[in-house]
Design an enzyme around this catalytic site. Structure first.
Site, mmCIF file in Angstrom:
data_model
loop_
_atom_site.group_PDB
_atom_site.id
_atom_site.type_symbol
_atom_site.label_atom_id
_atom_site.label_comp_id
_atom_site.label_asym_id
_atom_site.label_seq_id
_atom_site.Cartn_x
_atom_site.Cartn_y
_atom_site.Cartn_z
ATOM 1 N N HIS A 146 0.825 -1.121 -0.050
ATOM 2 C CA HIS A 146 0.056 -0.091 0.047
ATOM 3 C C HIS A 146 1.079 1.254 -0.019
ATOM 4 C CE1 HIS A 146 -3.371 2.772 0.813
ATOM 5 N NE2 HIS A 146 -2.718 3.104 1.705
ATOM 6 N N GLY A 161 1.791 5.965 4.360
ATOM 7 C CA GLY A 161 1.122 6.741 5.674
ATOM 8 C C GLY A 161 -0.441 6.243 5.682
ATOM 9 N N GLU A 162 -0.942 6.490 6.928
ATOM 10 C CA GLU A 162 -2.301 6.153 7.095
ATOM 11 C C GLU A 162 -3.002 6.586 6.069
ATOM 12 O OE1 GLU A 162 -3.898 9.351 10.365
ATOM 13 O OE2 GLU A 162 -2.395 7.981 11.035
ATOM 14 N N ALA A 163 -4.200 6.314 5.824
ATOM 15 C CA ALA A 163 -5.340 6.567 4.855
ATOM 16 C C ALA A 163 -5.807 8.046 5.129
ATOM 17 C CB ALA A 163 -6.577 5.547 5.046
ATOM 18 N N GLY A 164 -5.934 8.733 4.123
ATOM 19 C CA GLY A 164 -6.357 10.037 4.159
ATOM 20 C C GLY A 164 -5.230 11.169 4.601
ATOM 21 N N GLY A 166 -2.880 12.137 2.897
ATOM 22 C CA GLY A 166 -2.474 12.979 1.732
ATOM 23 C C GLY A 166 -1.465 12.492 0.904
ATOM 24 N N LYS A 167 -1.252 11.307 0.724
ATOM 25 C CA LYS A 167 -0.208 10.802 -0.167
ATOM 26 C C LYS A 167 -0.494 11.175 -1.597
ATOM 27 C CE LYS A 167 -0.869 6.325 1.388
ATOM 28 N NZ LYS A 167 -1.857 6.815 2.335
ATOM 29 N N SER A 168 -1.882 10.975 -1.905
ATOM 30 C CA SER A 168 -2.105 11.175 -3.402
ATOM 31 C C SER A 168 -2.089 12.646 -3.865
ATOM 32 C CB SER A 168 -3.398 10.439 -3.555
ATOM 33 O OG SER A 168 -3.412 9.405 -3.522
ATOM 34 N N ASP A 185 -1.916 3.778 -4.674
ATOM 35 C CA ASP A 185 -2.654 3.243 -3.895
ATOM 36 C C ASP A 185 -2.068 1.830 -3.441
ATOM 37 O OD1 ASP A 185 -5.020 2.728 -2.029
ATOM 38 O OD2 ASP A 185 -5.709 1.370 -3.485
ATOM 39 N N GLU A 210 -6.268 8.705 -7.322
ATOM 40 C CA GLU A 210 -7.566 9.064 -6.631
ATOM 41 C C GLU A 210 -7.131 10.083 -5.576
ATOM 42 O OE1 GLU A 210 -10.682 7.667 -3.310
ATOM 43 O OE2 GLU A 210 -9.066 6.090 -3.743
ATOM 44 N N ARG A 253 17.240 15.552 15.799
ATOM 45 C CA ARG A 253 17.164 17.005 15.024
ATOM 46 C C ARG A 253 18.458 17.000 13.987
ATOM 47 N NH1 ARG A 253 15.307 21.560 17.641
ATOM 48 N NH2 ARG A 253 16.002 22.667 15.837
#
Length: 316
Positions: A146, A161-164, A166-168, A185, A210, A253
């Site tokens: 994924h 990263g988790e769904a939603g 902002g990867k797309s 996806d 998407e 850092r």
């Protein structure tokens, strides 16, 4: 839970048609056997894709496809004892090269044992190397991962990263800045060499992205063919992550949050980027790509910084 490798197999008929123009071979006998499968072993300790399925005839470790040239046929004609050992249960097909005539006895034994026969005028070693190269790729270890795969400055970067999160959207911004989309996806990861993972897009998803609020968009139609890449070696994994104040405070850092992601037993460098409203993630991913390129070229920026600080301290 680790993802399971995908099943890898190919029919004799598919292999024949895929290599027909390259090997210029002819299916002499056993066309009805075309739906028999050649399969890679997903759990082999030393996984060589399908390369180990083809070779010159071998009494110790017989191959599923065996290649015969002038030398092998001469041996069979001289040694009646060896011919029974030549037909192990795993043998699916025989390839005879170098314009060698097929002995009538051999032809009949292949027919009785349901073994397909291909013939070509090309040299046996050439046939062997081309078949091994093709089967290594087709039957290489693979799994779906994924994420979003983009080509940034020539480096394949897997965004996770988790769904939603902002990867797309990040991928869309990168494409608008001149970089290329490979997969959104679902990324098909293939181990094309012992320490190399290549990523490509599953056929149903090619060219599409998407984006929440926009829906499905066609990147090729919007930005042109140059905005799409078919496949790319995965050189860096960038995980976009929401972090609380404690996680941000604990972050190194000097080198950020770094680690590794195991895909098909290959450890890929991983960089975690925290999401905050003021951060331009596209610029950070571009900088991460440049940084990874320098690391692979032998440049250690942290060591350079440390040396510079020490020199400055010594001069005071």
């Amino acid at each position: 839970m680790p993802l399971q490798p995908l099943e890898r197999r190919i029919t004799l008929r598919t292999l024949y048609h895929a290599m027909r123009s390259d090997l210029r071979w002819h299916w002499l006998q056993g066309q009805e056997l075309g739906e028999r499968f050649l399969s890679g072993d997903p759990w082999a300790d030393q996984d060589a894709g399908g390369a180990a399925l083809v070779g010159f005839f071998n009494f110790i470790r017989p191959h599923a496809i065996q290649v015969l040239g002038r030398t092998e046929l001469a041996y069979l004609e001289q040694s009646g004892e060896g011919i029974d050992h030549f037909f192990p249960p795993a043998l699916l097909a025989l390839v005879i090269g170098e314009r060698q005539p097929v002995p009538a006895l051999l032809l009949e034994q292949l027919r009785q044992r349901n073994i397909a026969l291909f013939v070509t005028h090309l040299g046996a070693r050439h046939v062997l190397s081309r078949l091994q190269h093709y089967l290594y790729r087709v039957l290489a270890a693979r799994q779906l991962v994924h994420g979003v795969l983009v080509d940034v400055l020539g480096l394949g970067i897997l965004l996770q990263g988790e769904a939603g999160i902002g990867k797309s959207e990040l991928a869309l911004e990168l494409v608008s800045r001149g970089h290329r989309l490979i997969a959104d996806d679902s990324v098909l990861c293939i181990r094309t060499a012992p320490d190399v993972i290549s990523g490509e897009c599953p056929p149903p998803l090619r060219n599409f992205l998407e984006v929440r609020g926009l829906g499905i968009i066609n990147i090729r139609d919007l930005f042109g063919a140059a905005a799409i890449a078919r496949s790319k070696r995965v050189r860096l994994v960038v995980e976009i992550k929401r972090m609380d104040d404690t996680e941000m405070a604990d972050m190194d850092r000097l080198q950020g949050a770094v680690g590794h992601l195991d895909i098909l037993d290959v450890l890929l460098p991983l960089l975690r980027l925290p999401v905050t409203p003021a951060r331009n993630l596209a610029v950070l991913v571009e900088a991460a790509a440049r940084s990874q390129y320098l690391k692979e070229s032998g440049v250690d920026m942290l060591a350079d910084f440390d040396a510079q600080v020490r020199r400055a301290a010594a001069e005071e």
